[in-house]
Design an enzyme around this catalytic site. Structure first.
Site, PDB file in Angstrom:
ATOM      1  CG  HIS A   1       5.324  -0.178   3.027  1.00 35.09           C
ATOM      2  ND1 HIS A   1       4.905   0.823   2.023  1.00 35.09           N
ATOM      3  CD2 HIS A   1       4.857   0.094   4.028  1.00 35.09           C
ATOM      4  CE1 HIS A   1       4.507   1.926   2.566  1.00 35.09           C
ATOM      5  NE2 HIS A   1       4.634   2.011   3.759  1.00 35.09           N
ATOM      6  CD  GLU A   2       4.719  -1.683   7.157  1.00 37.02           C
ATOM      7  OE1 GLU A   2       5.673  -0.705   7.324  1.00 37.02           O
ATOM      8  OE2 GLU A   2       3.528  -0.762   6.483  1.00 37.02           O
TER       9      GLU A   2
ATOM     10  CB  CYS B   1       4.110   5.689   4.024  1.00 35.60           C
ATOM     11  SG  CYS B   1       5.283   5.012   5.263  1.00 35.60           S
TER      12      CYS B   1
ATOM     13  CG  HIS C   1       8.629   1.721   6.927  1.00 38.65           C
ATOM     14  ND1 HIS C   1       9.440   2.464   6.653  1.00 38.65           N
ATOM     15  CD2 HIS C   1       7.734   1.380   6.380  1.00 38.65           C
ATOM     16  CE1 HIS C   1       7.603   3.604   6.153  1.00 38.65           C
ATOM     17  NE2 HIS C   1       7.293   2.685   5.906  1.00 38.65           N
TER      18      HIS C   1
END
Length: 167
Positions: free
Chosen positions: A132-133, A90, A136
């Site tokens: 993953h994004e 990341c 966030h």
């Protein structure tokens, strides 16, 4: 377009739940352009708005086959299928990567940069980027999925992180 500073742990914006993008105006278009430029400049595979200090539900990522940027505004994961072990890094946690489990296939919906509803079904690295994004945006980082410290690895000064894990 401008390259923005990438926030790093322990900056609080990375742990906050981001707010929905209320409307897609000129400032959002500028943010999108800046995020794409920042991601490309950092040689990243994806970037979420909180990573550039903006607590809005907006992500950009590059699909490996085309290297074109995909934009998702107010994304929502609607389906996950299968599992696979991945290595992940990341931009907000520089110098480290981890080994964790991600879905093999992910389907997400949201809006494109023009406000048109869209749906993306990704497998492999695209599924990993979507998960993953999008995480966030809820203040979740890949390190939160690690079951032990043994799954987190430091990158040495002469090591280069593989492209598929630069997120």
């Amino acid at each position: 377009m401008a390259i923005r500073r990438i926030c790093e742990l322990p900056e609080p914006v990375l742990r906050k739940k981001a707010k929905k993008v209320p409307s897609i105006d000129g400032s959002i278009q500028t943010l999108i352009d800046d995020m794409i430029e920042t991601m490309n400049s950092a040689d990243g595979a994806g970037l979420a708005a909180p990573q550039v200090g903006v607590s809005l539900r907006l992500v950009v990522f590059r699909e490996p086959d085309t290297k074109e940027a995909t934009v998702l505004i107010n994304p929502e994961i609607i389906k996950k299928e299968g599992q696979r072990q991945v290595t992940e890094g990341c931009l907000s946690i520089p110098g480290y990567f981890g080994e964790l489990t991600r879905a093999e296939t992910v389907t997400a919906k949201g809006l494109d940069r023009h406000g048109k509803a869209c749906r993306i079904k990704g497998t492999g690295i695209v599924a990993q980027l979507l998960e993953h994004e999008t995480e966030h945006l809820d203040g979740i980082l890949y390190i939160d999925h690690l079951e032990s410290e043994d799954q987190l690895h430091e990158i040495g000064p002469d090591d280069e992180m593989p492209e598929e894990i630069r997120e």
